[in-house]
Scaffold this active site. Sequence first.
Site, PDB file in Angstrom:
ATOM      1  CD  GLU A 192     -13.490   8.263   8.026  1.00  0.00           C
ATOM      2  OE1 GLU A 192     -14.786   7.644   8.225  1.00  0.00           O
ATOM      3  OE2 GLU A 192     -13.390   9.464   7.524  1.00  0.00           O
ATOM      4  CE  LYS A 245      -7.631   0.705   9.816  1.00  0.00           C
ATOM      5  NZ  LYS A 245      -6.384   0.264   9.957  1.00  0.00           N
ATOM      6  CE1 TYR A 256     -10.070   2.080   7.176  1.00  0.00           C
ATOM      7  CE2 TYR A 256     -10.851   4.076   7.942  1.00  0.00           C
ATOM      8  CZ  TYR A 256      -9.715   3.167   7.497  1.00  0.00           C
ATOM      9  OH  TYR A 256      -8.572   3.687   7.744  1.00  0.00           O
ATOM     10  N   GLY A 311       0.843  -1.317   0.008  1.00  0.00           N
ATOM     11  CA  GLY A 311       0.049  -0.079   0.082  1.00  0.00           C
ATOM     12  C   GLY A 311       0.677   1.156  -0.072  1.00  0.00           C
ATOM     13  CB  THR A 314      -8.039   5.807  10.648  1.00  0.00           C
ATOM     14  OG1 THR A 314      -8.975   6.911   9.858  1.00  0.00           O
ATOM     15  CG2 THR A 314      -9.110   4.940  11.110  1.00  0.00           C
TER      16      THR A 314
HETATM   17  P1  NAP Z   1      -3.618   1.293   1.312  1.00  0.00           P
HETATM   18  O1  NAP Z   1      -2.908   1.919   0.274  1.00  0.00           O
HETATM   19  O2  NAP Z   1      -5.185   1.101   0.917  1.00  0.00           O
HETATM   20  O3  NAP Z   1      -2.985   0.041   1.574  1.00  0.00           O
HETATM   21  C1  NAP Z   1      -3.667  -0.868   2.704  1.00  0.00           C
HETATM   22  C2  NAP Z   1      -2.664  -2.208   2.319  1.00  0.00           C
HETATM   23  O4  NAP Z   1      -3.177  -3.235   3.043  1.00  0.00           O
HETATM   24  C3  NAP Z   1      -2.136  -2.786   0.942  1.00  0.00           C
HETATM   25  O5  NAP Z   1      -1.131  -3.223   1.111  1.00  0.00           O
HETATM   26  C4  NAP Z   1      -3.062  -3.980   0.956  1.00  0.00           C
HETATM   27  O6  NAP Z   1      -2.977  -4.933   0.094  1.00  0.00           O
HETATM   28  C5  NAP Z   1      -3.226  -4.594   2.283  1.00  0.00           C
HETATM   29  N1  NAP Z   1      -4.314  -5.519   2.714  1.00  0.00           N
HETATM   30  C6  NAP Z   1      -5.639  -5.162   2.571  1.00  0.00           C
HETATM   31  N2  NAP Z   1      -6.236  -6.312   3.246  1.00  0.00           N
HETATM   32  C7  NAP Z   1      -5.338  -7.071   3.686  1.00  0.00           C
HETATM   33  C8  NAP Z   1      -5.559  -8.331   4.504  1.00  0.00           C
HETATM   34  N3  NAP Z   1      -6.521  -8.971   4.634  1.00  0.00           N
HETATM   35  N4  NAP Z   1      -4.326  -9.078   4.591  1.00  0.00           N
HETATM   36  C9  NAP Z   1      -3.209  -8.310   4.374  1.00  0.00           C
HETATM   37  N5  NAP Z   1      -2.909  -7.296   3.699  1.00  0.00           N
HETATM   38  C10 NAP Z   1      -4.185  -6.515   3.417  1.00  0.00           C
HETATM   39  O7  NAP Z   1      -3.776   2.157   2.646  1.00  0.00           O
HETATM   40  P2  NAP Z   1      -2.752   3.292   3.039  1.00  0.00           P
HETATM   41  O8  NAP Z   1      -3.085   4.534   2.677  1.00  0.00           O
HETATM   42  O9  NAP Z   1      -1.373   2.790   3.027  1.00  0.00           O
HETATM   43  O10 NAP Z   1      -2.933   3.089   4.663  1.00  0.00           O
HETATM   44  C11 NAP Z   1      -2.193   2.233   5.576  1.00  0.00           C
HETATM   45  C12 NAP Z   1      -3.072   1.791   6.915  1.00  0.00           C
HETATM   46  O11 NAP Z   1      -3.212   3.092   7.536  1.00  0.00           O
HETATM   47  C13 NAP Z   1      -4.337   1.384   6.775  1.00  0.00           C
HETATM   48  O12 NAP Z   1      -4.511   0.417   7.738  1.00  0.00           O
HETATM   49  C14 NAP Z   1      -5.424   2.423   6.584  1.00  0.00           C
HETATM   50  O13 NAP Z   1      -6.492   2.075   7.069  1.00  0.00           O
HETATM   51  C15 NAP Z   1      -4.460   3.383   7.721  1.00  0.00           C
HETATM   52  N6  NAP Z   1      -4.906   4.682   7.531  1.00  0.00           N
HETATM   53  C16 NAP Z   1      -4.685   5.464   6.643  1.00  0.00           C
HETATM   54  C17 NAP Z   1      -4.725   6.707   6.420  1.00  0.00           C
HETATM   55  C18 NAP Z   1      -4.363   7.627   5.100  1.00  0.00           C
HETATM   56  O14 NAP Z   1      -5.096   8.602   5.138  1.00  0.00           O
HETATM   57  N7  NAP Z   1      -3.786   7.110   4.134  1.00  0.00           N
HETATM   58  C19 NAP Z   1      -5.182   7.424   7.601  1.00  0.00           C
HETATM   59  C20 NAP Z   1      -5.339   6.724   8.704  1.00  0.00           C
HETATM   60  C21 NAP Z   1      -5.163   5.465   8.845  1.00  0.00           C
HETATM   61  P3  NAP Z   1      -3.294  -5.054  -1.490  1.00  0.00           P
HETATM   62  O15 NAP Z   1      -2.192  -4.169  -2.194  1.00  0.00           O
HETATM   63  O16 NAP Z   1      -3.289  -6.430  -2.029  1.00  0.00           O
HETATM   64  O17 NAP Z   1      -4.651  -4.498  -1.541  1.00  0.00           O
HETATM   65  O1  F7E Z   2     -12.468  10.995   1.193  1.00  0.00           O
HETATM   66  C1  F7E Z   2     -15.168  12.941  -0.288  1.00  0.00           C
HETATM   67  C2  F7E Z   2     -15.359  11.770   0.650  1.00  0.00           C
HETATM   68  O2  F7E Z   2     -12.145   8.527   0.064  1.00  0.00           O
HETATM   69  C3  F7E Z   2     -12.192  11.974   1.459  1.00  0.00           C
HETATM   70  C4  F7E Z   2      -8.604   6.855   4.028  1.00  0.00           C
HETATM   71  O3  F7E Z   2      -7.448   6.804   3.846  1.00  0.00           O
HETATM   72  O4  F7E Z   2      -8.624   8.733   5.125  1.00  0.00           O
HETATM   73  C5  F7E Z   2      -9.241   8.224   4.152  1.00  0.00           C
HETATM   74  O5  F7E Z   2     -10.401   8.195   4.192  1.00  0.00           O
HETATM   75  C6  F7E Z   2     -13.469  12.800   1.398  1.00  0.00           C
HETATM   76  C7  F7E Z   2     -14.782  12.219   1.863  1.00  0.00           C
HETATM   77  O6  F7E Z   2     -10.800   9.452   2.051  1.00  0.00           O
HETATM   78  C8  F7E Z   2     -15.442  11.579  -3.365  1.00  0.00           C
HETATM   79  O7  F7E Z   2     -16.943  11.725   0.839  1.00  0.00           O
HETATM   80  C9  F7E Z   2     -15.907  13.562  -2.611  1.00  0.00           C
HETATM   81  O8  F7E Z   2     -15.713  13.140   2.612  1.00  0.00           O
HETATM   82  O9  F7E Z   2     -10.315  10.393  -0.086  1.00  0.00           O
HETATM   83  P1  F7E Z   2     -11.411   9.717   0.662  1.00  0.00           P
HETATM   84  P2  F7E Z   2     -11.468   9.213   3.549  1.00  0.00           P
HETATM   85  O10 F7E Z   2     -12.981   8.746   3.314  1.00  0.00           O
HETATM   86  O11 F7E Z   2     -11.511  10.516   4.431  1.00  0.00           O
HETATM   87  C10 F7E Z   2      -9.118   8.166   6.433  1.00  0.00           C
HETATM   88  C11 F7E Z   2      -8.345   9.058   7.661  1.00  0.00           C
HETATM   89  C12 F7E Z   2      -8.756   6.670   6.536  1.00  0.00           C
HETATM   90  O12 F7E Z   2      -8.393   6.205   7.465  1.00  0.00           O
HETATM   91  C13 F7E Z   2      -8.890   6.128   5.189  1.00  0.00           C
HETATM   92  O13 F7E Z   2      -8.296   4.774   5.272  1.00  0.00           O
HETATM   93  O14 F7E Z   2     -13.890  13.108   0.210  1.00  0.00           O
HETATM   94  N1  F7E Z   2     -15.428  12.514  -1.666  1.00  0.00           N
HETATM   95  N2  F7E Z   2     -16.335  12.829  -3.582  1.00  0.00           N
HETATM   96  C14 F7E Z   2     -14.712  11.519  -2.403  1.00  0.00           C
HETATM   97  N3  F7E Z   2     -14.350  10.550  -1.844  1.00  0.00           N
HETATM   98  C15 F7E Z   2     -13.859   9.628  -2.691  1.00  0.00           C
HETATM   99  N4  F7E Z   2     -13.086   8.571  -2.290  1.00  0.00           N
HETATM  100  N5  F7E Z   2     -14.374   9.640  -3.891  1.00  0.00           N
HETATM  101  C16 F7E Z   2     -15.073  10.717  -4.551  1.00  0.00           C
HETATM  102  O15 F7E Z   2     -15.475  10.839  -5.787  1.00  0.00           O
END
Ligand code: NAP
Ligand code: F7E
Length: 345
Positions: free
Chosen positions: A136, A161, A157, A12, A134
């Site tokens: 969220e 989490k 989600y 990821g 997160t």
């Molecule tokens: P991401 O790009 O969606 O990466 C998620 C990773 O988890 C991918 O490598 C995916 O594998 C793997 N995965 C999914 N289901 C799995 C399973 N059942 N067993 C093993 N691996 C699995 O997410 P990210 O943005 O890097 O985020 C990393 C972590 O931080 C996640 O837990 C996310 O929920 C959390 N988080 C993200 C954000 C953000 O804004 N990015 C904010 C807060 C928390 P595949 O490549 O095979 O799909």
């Molecule tokens: O949406 C709005 C949507 O999907 C951001 C994940 O990394 O951060 C992420 O979750 C906002 C939301 O991120 C579209 O409704 C509008 O309000 O980029 P997003 P997220 O839902 O905030 C948290 C911290 C995590 O932990 C999660 O793993 O944008 N929005 N229009 C849209 N969002 C998407 N995806 N697509 C649209 O077309």
Amino acid sequence: MKKIALVTGITGQDGYYLAEFLLSKNYIVHGIKRRASTINNYRIDGLYKKYYEKAKVKSFFLHYGDVTDSLNISQLITKINPDEIYNLAAQSHVKVSFETPEYTANADGLGVLRILESIKRHKKKKIKFYQASTSEMFGESKPPQTESTYFAPKSPYGAAKLYGHWITKIYRESYGIFACSGILFNHESPLRGETFVTKKIVMSAVKYYRKKNEILEIGNLNAVRDWGHAKDYVKNMWLMLQKKFPQDYVISTNKSYTVKEFIEKTYKFLGINIIWKGKKDKEIGLDKKNNKIIVRVNKKYFRPNEVEILRGNSKKAKKELKWKPTISLNQLVKEMIEYELKLQN
Ligand code: NAP
Ligand code: F7E
């Protein structure tokens, strides 16, 4: 002795930035990747070549695995005997979690329990654990959100989490495991998944800039998010595990913008100004120069339940981890656009 880290979710966005960071710190990194019918390693290919295929002394290893499979997880932990585990694996898309709530609960909630149980039973060494929590989890709680803000998730989600977050705290308090959660607000990068809003906007803007026949179909324009850069954020995962005592930290920029503002910034960077017309699901964005529709709201992207506003306060991380974000939103947008311009050349 080199430290050994085990990273779930290595394929990821954060998996790449964290692996790069740990390898630069001279760690041996083991990553768990899922088996898929197509190869899905594009983010980490470069690291794998440098630190495994072409390296005299190899320091980057990949293993098949899945956090929904207890046996697999416990066997890998026994075999690798890591000093630190970073659990980044998750079904991380909020909207998708409404469509796959049971799977999301299994991977994002119970997946954490499976790792903690293996750590608890591991006799060879005391393993430190990082959980990717997160913002969220705050859901409808008002901003600014901190470590003591009430958790009120609004999606499967967020709920899954929150289970992972709380079970981490319970195992820390009950069994003395060095386990921390980072409550990270949205963080992005050129390597962000294509269905998250920032990457989707940037890809569409660049397509329009290149070919002039692209319309960005978008959901809730008024949602407010606190967007940082993944490269800045992964450093905290490591910093938390280097502290004397395990604790949870909010990681955020403390600034927030609407989705509409992110769109305007992105297009403006490419020299395109937008005029908005209409309201709610009838809202459209026109290119000021030629009146072409370039953005259109599509109800398909609305969520059954939306977190309207997230803005953190990362004062505790600033004080105790000596951390603050170094990459501004403008720099993030610029980097994402430049990457996309090269890709779509
Ligand atoms: P991401 O790009 O969606 O990466 C998620 C990773 O988890 C991918 O490598 C995916 O594998 C793997 N995965 C999914 N289901 C799995 C399973 N059942 N067993 C093993 N691996 C699995 O997410 P990210 O943005 O890097 O985020 C990393 C972590 O931080 C996640 O837990 C996310 O929920 C959390 N988080 C993200 C954000 C953000 O804004 N990015 C904010 C807060 C928390 P595949 O490549 O095979 O799909
Ligand atoms: O949406 C709005 C949507 O999907 C951001 C994940 O990394 O951060 C992420 O979750 C906002 C939301 O991120 C579209 O409704 C509008 O309000 O980029 P997003 P997220 O839902 O905030 C948290 C911290 C995590 O932990 C999660 O793993 O944008 N929005 N229009 C849209 N969002 C998407 N995806 N697509 C649209 O077309």
